[in-house]
Scaffold this motif. Structure first.
Motif, PDB file in Angstrom:
ATOM      1  N   LEU A 364     -12.917 -27.908 -37.951  1.00 12.35           N
ATOM      2  CA  LEU A 364     -13.847 -27.743 -39.281  1.00 12.35           C
ATOM      3  C   LEU A 364     -14.889 -29.014 -39.102  1.00 12.35           C
ATOM      4  CD1 LEU A 364     -13.936 -26.325 -41.725  1.00 12.35           C
ATOM      5  CD2 LEU A 364     -12.843 -27.864 -42.790  1.00 12.35           C
ATOM      6  N   GLY A 365     -14.297 -30.266 -38.889  1.00  5.76           N
ATOM      7  CA  GLY A 365     -14.814 -31.356 -38.876  1.00  5.76           C
ATOM      8  C   GLY A 365     -16.061 -31.501 -38.144  1.00  5.76           C
ATOM      9  N   VAL A 366     -15.500 -31.277 -36.837  1.00 11.11           N
ATOM     10  CA  VAL A 366     -17.036 -31.433 -35.718  1.00 11.11           C
ATOM     11  C   VAL A 366     -17.942 -30.069 -36.012  1.00 11.11           C
ATOM     12  CG1 VAL A 366     -17.598 -30.859 -33.509  1.00 11.11           C
ATOM     13  CG2 VAL A 366     -15.455 -32.231 -33.834  1.00 11.11           C
ATOM     14  N   GLY A 367     -17.723 -28.888 -36.506  1.00 10.47           N
ATOM     15  CA  GLY A 367     -18.239 -27.973 -36.765  1.00 10.47           C
ATOM     16  C   GLY A 367     -19.062 -28.145 -38.175  1.00 10.47           C
ATOM     17  N   VAL A 368     -18.527 -28.452 -39.201  1.00  5.46           N
ATOM     18  CA  VAL A 368     -19.513 -28.827 -40.160  1.00  5.46           C
ATOM     19  C   VAL A 368     -20.470 -29.983 -39.990  1.00  5.46           C
ATOM     20  CG1 VAL A 368     -19.279 -29.616 -42.490  1.00  5.46           C
ATOM     21  CG2 VAL A 368     -17.566 -27.961 -41.804  1.00  5.46           C
ATOM     22  N   SER A 369     -20.105 -31.012 -39.404  1.00  5.08           N
ATOM     23  CA  SER A 369     -21.029 -32.063 -39.318  1.00  5.08           C
ATOM     24  C   SER A 369     -22.070 -31.647 -38.354  1.00  5.08           C
ATOM     25  CB  SER A 369     -20.397 -33.385 -38.692  1.00  5.08           C
ATOM     26  OG  SER A 369     -19.435 -33.053 -37.541  1.00  5.08           O
ATOM     27  N   TRP A 370     -21.930 -30.796 -37.294  1.00  6.11           N
ATOM     28  CA  TRP A 370     -22.782 -30.395 -36.572  1.00  6.11           C
ATOM     29  C   TRP A 370     -23.508 -29.238 -37.336  1.00  6.11           C
ATOM     30  CZ3 TRP A 370     -24.456 -31.110 -31.440  1.00  6.11           C
ATOM     31  CH2 TRP A 370     -25.071 -30.165 -30.810  1.00  6.11           C
ATOM     32  N   GLY A 371     -23.106 -28.599 -38.095  1.00  5.10           N
ATOM     33  CA  GLY A 371     -24.120 -27.645 -38.973  1.00  5.10           C
ATOM     34  C   GLY A 371     -24.883 -28.345 -40.008  1.00  5.10           C
ATOM     35  N   VAL A 372     -24.184 -29.680 -40.693  1.00  4.82           N
ATOM     36  CA  VAL A 372     -24.963 -30.134 -41.682  1.00  4.82           C
ATOM     37  C   VAL A 372     -26.125 -30.966 -40.749  1.00  4.82           C
ATOM     38  CG1 VAL A 372     -25.177 -32.540 -42.730  1.00  4.82           C
ATOM     39  CG2 VAL A 372     -23.190 -30.589 -43.194  1.00  4.82           C
ATOM     40  N   GLY A 373     -26.224 -31.390 -39.680  1.00  4.56           N
ATOM     41  CA  GLY A 373     -27.368 -31.897 -39.013  1.00  4.56           C
ATOM     42  C   GLY A 373     -28.133 -31.064 -38.533  1.00  4.56           C
ATOM     43  N   ILE A 374     -27.661 -30.014 -38.321  1.00  5.48           N
ATOM     44  CA  ILE A 374     -28.739 -28.632 -37.947  1.00  5.48           C
ATOM     45  C   ILE A 374     -29.777 -28.414 -39.103  1.00  5.48           C
ATOM     46  CG2 ILE A 374     -29.146 -26.672 -37.018  1.00  5.48           C
ATOM     47  CD1 ILE A 374     -27.363 -27.003 -34.978  1.00  5.48           C
ATOM     48  N   PHE A 375     -28.675 -28.020 -40.185  1.00  9.87           N
ATOM     49  CA  PHE A 375     -29.256 -27.441 -41.236  1.00  9.87           C
ATOM     50  C   PHE A 375     -30.288 -28.410 -42.281  1.00  9.87           C
ATOM     51  CE2 PHE A 375     -29.165 -25.800 -45.927  1.00  9.87           C
ATOM     52  CZ  PHE A 375     -29.333 -24.747 -45.644  1.00  9.87           C
TER      53      PHE A 375
END
Ligand SMILES: Nc1ncnc2c1ncn2[C@@H]1O[C@H](COP(=O)(O)OP(=O)(O)OP(=O)(O)O)[C@@H](O)[C@H]1O
Ligand SMILES: [Mg+2]
Lengths: 396, 220
Positions: A364-375
């Motif tokens: 969740l941590g890695v995925g969400v921060s990755w997603g936040v960066g892209i979004f």
């Protein structure tokens, strides 16, 4: 090519130290709050389930099935109940229980009370069973002329007992006209399937049968071998009684399993809720990233113009800014996850819960921060790429 | 090499279009050294941006090496800029955080060359403009003249066929300006690079092979 973007991104982030730090702080707190909440709610959930299974998921409760008319003239009798472990090997211990009500006289006070007939196996089926003082019934008591009782923890606070000045152990109590001697007081149990012992007076079941002139057993609390299949054991027990007493049907009270099912659902709900709440704080942090990136785009317009003049395509510019946002949020996500996990460790330690890091939380941590960066990096990167090179070059 | 036919450019201010270029015809041969003069606001920089593929004309024909640039996509124009055109600006436009060497090598990054090659070519280019010993300096550690040399090296590192310079000596004193101009002339003579210099200085124009004058969006 990509490594160039990468080093460039780091260089740019490093150059704008202050802004980078502020954005990082936002994302660290955001991800930290989210991961911390999710982690702690998972730890707490596991703890609740563990506590409950310690009390006994391997404990089953049976009673006569009253819904069946054929069953009317049959009953579970003490002898059949006590012989159960011999015929069903998966049963470790069986505690038959008989319940009724009565009136007690003690120290000049009179009151109604639940009376429970139990046998010496009760401590064996319930891990939550503990004595406050004195002792429990023993097989050696059997031929005694004296009749003993044990008092539940809440009963201990009732009229007569509460303000009793003398020594409770050994004191005599009148119950439905008979005299008994108090030999023990129980601690409160949270064991759900026997928790009425808290507000009862306990008698040896044989004594109770004699005095109430009944051989009927109302309930059987059964502990089975830890890894046995509860459905199988349950079927065997039903079969056993059907064979021993013609027409007798017993029914299992399934509420423990239902309770666990409910509890699991509740844990999932709590986890989702904490994802949502954590997500809100993350949103604030993410907007920080977007803000930083938008500021960077405005501040670096001239640079964008220069790069376009020497041959950067729009997508080159877009990648460069997007990568910066992703790096920023990944670093923030990493630190934030660390912070969240550390704080959930502290909370778990404080509450004496068993700490663990679940891979879901890490994902969740890695995925969400990755997603936040892209979004949240995409829009600023898009704006940077769409900048008219001439306008960009002309800014001072 | 370059053919401009009836090139017009106008910027729209609200409803009314403001014409900046009003029908430019211009031919530039390979190996040319062309000066563009004209009053401030006459449209010189606008013309250069169009020549340099940073901007598209509103109407008219622009043939670059025989091909009409109108048909190129934004990406293709970027690639053409990278491979065929070098820019030199009045205010140098170097990337402040990078060393001279990295600045010079930057256009080659977009050609996916290995880092070693990029550094070698950038170093060679710095030598050519006489700044080999300043490779590791950042722009703010260099004088204006030196910065402009770095910018010229960057413009030339990709071996472009066209070098566009918009008032390259405008921010320099006359001695340094002359040095820069000498560099352009030498590059034009020895390497045959086509150069277009926008300038207000008649001395510079005199040293060019050809000179055109712009007036109010037209070539005189
Ligand atoms: N992006 C733009 N939007 C609106 N008007 C513009 C734009 N760019 C240039 N102009 C106008 O076009 C005209 C010509 O500008 P240009 O920069 O080409 O002049 P110039 O000949 O280079 O002048 P100078 O010698 O001062 O550099 C000016 O009147 C300017 O205001
Ligand atoms: Mg100009």
């Amino acid at each position: 090519m990509f490594s160039i973007y990468f080093t460039e991104a780091f260089r740019n982030l490093y150059t704008a130290k202050q802004r980078t730090l502020l954005a990082l702080l936002g994302i660290i707190i955001g991800i930290g709050a989210m991961i911390g909440q999710v982690s702690i709610s998972m730890i707490k959930g596991a703890e609740t389930l563990r506590e409950f299974s310690q009390m006994g998921t391997d404990v089953m409760v049976f009673r006569k099935d009253y819904s069946d008319d054929e069953n009317d003239n049959t009953q579970i009798s003490l002898i059949e109940a006590l012989e159960l472990p011999r015929y069903v090997p998966s049963v470790i211990a069986v505690a038959p229980m008989m319940d009724s009500q009565g009136e007690y006289h003690f120290a000049g006070e009179t009151n109604w009370v639940d009376i429970l007939g139990v046998n010496t196996s009760l401590p064996a089926v319930s891990k939550g069973f503990q004595l406050e003082e004195g002792r429990f019934f023993s097989d050696l008591d059997r031929d005694d002329n004296l009749s003993y009782v044990v008092i539940g923890c809440e009963t201990r606070e009732w009229p007569g007992f509460k303000d009793f000045q003398g020594k409770l152990l050994g004191a005599e109590i009148k119950l439905n006209g008979y005299i008994y001697v108090i030999i023990g007081v129980l601690k409160c149990t949270e064991d759900n399937f026997i928790d009425e012992i808290n507000w009862s007076i306990l008698l040896p079941i044989s004594t109770m049968q004699r005095q109430f002139q009944s051989t009927k057993v109302n309930r059987l609390v059964v502990r089975r071998v830890a890894n046995s299949n509860h459905l199988l054991v349950s079927a065997q027990i039903k079969q056993y009684f059907a064979k021993r007493v013609k027409g007798l049907k017993v029914k299992r009270l399934e509420w423990i399993d239902n309770w666990i099912k409910r509890e699991k659902k509740e844990v999932r709900r709590m986890t989702l809720l904490s994802v949502a709440i954590g997500g809100l704080s993350l949103l604030a942090g993410s907007i920080g990233i977007m803000n930083v990136m938008l500021t960077a785009v405005i501040e670096r317009r001239r640079e964008i113009g220069i790069l376009r003049a020497i041959g950067a395509r729009q997508r080159d510019i877009r990648w460069q800014f997007l990568l910066e946002a992703i790096i920023l949020s990944l670093i923030g996500g990493l630190l934030g996850s660390g912070l969240g996990i550390a704080s959930s460790y502290l909370i778990a330690w404080w509450n004496e819960w068993q700490f663990f890091v679940s891979y879901q939380v890490l994902l969740l941590g890695v995925g969400v921060s990755w997603g936040v960066g892209i979004f949240f990096g995409f829009y600023p990167a898009y704006k940077a790429a769409k900048l008219d090179p001439i306008v960009a070059l002309r800014t001072e | 090499m370059i053919k401009l036919r009836n090139i017009a450019k106008s910027y729209s201010f609200g409803q009314t279009p403001l014409p900046v270029l009003r029908g430019i015809d211009l031919d530039i041969q390979a190996g040319d050294l062309l000066a563009v003069m004209g009053a401030s606001g006459s449209g010189k920089s606008t013309l250069m941006n169009i020549l340099g593929l940073l901007d598209r004309p509103t109407s008219g024909q622009y043939l670059l090496e025989g091909k009409e640039i109108r048909h190129y996509s934004d990406d293709e124009l970027s690639i053409l800029r990278n491979q065929k055109i070098g820019f030199v600006f009045q205010s140098f436009h170097l990337l402040p955080r990078l060393t001279a060497l990295a600045n010079v090598g930057y256009p080659l990054i977009y050609r996916n060359l290995p880092r070693k090659d990029i550094e070698k070519r950038a170093q060679a280019m710095l030598e050519k403009v006489g700044l080999a010993d300043r490779a590791k300096h950042r722009p703010n550690e260099l004088s204006g003249g030196q910065q402009q040399r770095v910018a010229i090296a960057r413009a030339l590192v990709g071996k472009p066929s066209l070098l566009l310079a918009d008032e390259p000596t405008g921010a320099l004193d006359s001695r340094v300006g002359k040095e820069i101009l000498d560099l352009f002339v030498t590059l034009n003579q020895t390497e045959g690079i086509t150069i277009v210099i926008i300038t207000h200085d008649p001395n510079i124009a005199n040293r060019c092979k050809r000179c055109v004058v712009m007036e109010d969006g037209l070539l005189k």
